[in-house]
Design an enzyme around this catalytic site. Structure first.
Site, PDB file in Angstrom:
ATOM      1  N   THR A 122       0.825  -1.197   0.000  1.00 15.45           N
ATOM      2  CA  THR A 122       0.000   0.000   0.000  1.00 15.45           C
ATOM      3  C   THR A 122       0.872   1.265   0.000  1.00 15.45           C
ATOM      4  O   THR A 122       2.009   1.216   0.436  1.00 15.45           O
ATOM      5  CB  THR A 122      -0.923   0.041   1.234  1.00 15.45           C
ATOM      6  N   VAL A 127       2.299   2.265   3.501  1.00 15.34           N
ATOM      7  CA  VAL A 127       3.287   1.413   4.161  1.00 15.34           C
ATOM      8  C   VAL A 127       4.391   1.008   3.189  1.00 15.34           C
ATOM      9  O   VAL A 127       5.574   1.206   3.450  1.00 15.34           O
ATOM     10  CB  VAL A 127       2.626   0.150   4.774  1.00 15.34           C
ATOM     11  N   CYS A 128       4.010   0.474   2.035  1.00 12.95           N
ATOM     12  CA  CYS A 128       4.991  -0.134   1.124  1.00 12.95           C
ATOM     13  C   CYS A 128       5.674   0.854   0.191  1.00 12.95           C
ATOM     14  O   CYS A 128       6.776   0.586  -0.284  1.00 12.95           O
ATOM     15  CB  CYS A 128       4.317  -1.228   0.308  1.00 12.95           C
ATOM     16  N   LEU A 129       5.035   1.979  -0.101  1.00 14.66           N
ATOM     17  CA  LEU A 129       5.599   2.964  -1.023  1.00 14.66           C
ATOM     18  C   LEU A 129       6.278   4.122  -0.308  1.00 14.66           C
ATOM     19  O   LEU A 129       7.365   4.547  -0.689  1.00 14.66           O
ATOM     20  CB  LEU A 129       4.508   3.496  -1.960  1.00 14.66           C
TER      21      LEU A 129
END
Length: 196
Positions: free
Chosen positions: A113, A116-118
């Protein structure tokens, strides 16, 4: 950001576009994120832009990467960095090594997401001297609030926020070239709303 990104100086990083994780996206239609992510993958293939794929804990609820990515980018898919659980992909030595191996300083990133991930690898890459464009409609978050906060945080750190069609036009440079025509076909088939 200095100048525009071109196919010869850019790399595409797709972070955690996994079947389970993508179900968390609620701020933008899931099918839009999927179509745009695959359009980016097709763009990279047409323009010979190096691609680094990464996933986190594929064996758990996050699930495998989108299977279409394997069809479009079989080599990048086979070489994907499977993280054991490191949240910020930039802190994974294998991911960083794969990015460095591209030899490119302009990074196109999308992640699931966003919140969180980007957000973390985009900021980390900027701090390490890379130029980063984050493709926001190939990313998404569970909540409007967390998406908004992540966008603000990235922009404060120098990440340029963009959209799939904007980035494709930037990379195409000239629609009349053979590659430009191929990209136009993807734009009108997969990304843009129908004209007729």
């Amino acid at each position: 950001m200095i100048g525009t990104f071109s196919p010869t100086d850019s790399a595409l990083l797709l972070i955690d576009h996994q079947l389970g994780t993508m179900k968390l996206i609620k701020n933008i239609p899931l099918d839009v994120v999927k179509r745009n992510t695959l359009a980016l993958a097709k763009t990279a293939k047409i323009l010979n832009i190096p691609v680094v794929l990464t996933s986190s804990q594929e064996q758990d609820v996050q699930g495998p990467l989108l299977p279409e990515l394997e069809q479009i980018l079989p080599e990048a898919f086979a070489a994907r960095v499977q993280r054991a659980g490191i949240v910020n992909a930039w802190n994974d030595a294998n991911f960083k090594k794969a990015v460095d191996a591209t030899g490119r300083r302009n990074l196109i990133m999308a992640g699931v997401t966003t919140d969180v991930c980007l957000v973390y690898p985009a900021i980390s890459a900027c701090r390490d001297g890379y130029q980063v464009q984050a493709v926001m409609d190939a990313s998404g978050s569970p909540y409007e609030l967390s998406e908004d906060m992540s966008r603000r945080r990235m922009e404060r750190e120098g990440v340029v926020l963009t959209a799939t069609n904007t980035l494709m036009a930037e990379l195409a440079q000239d629609w009349s070239r053979p590659e430009g025509g191929q990209l136009l076909a993807i734009l009108f088939q997969d990304v843009l709303p129908p004209i007729a």
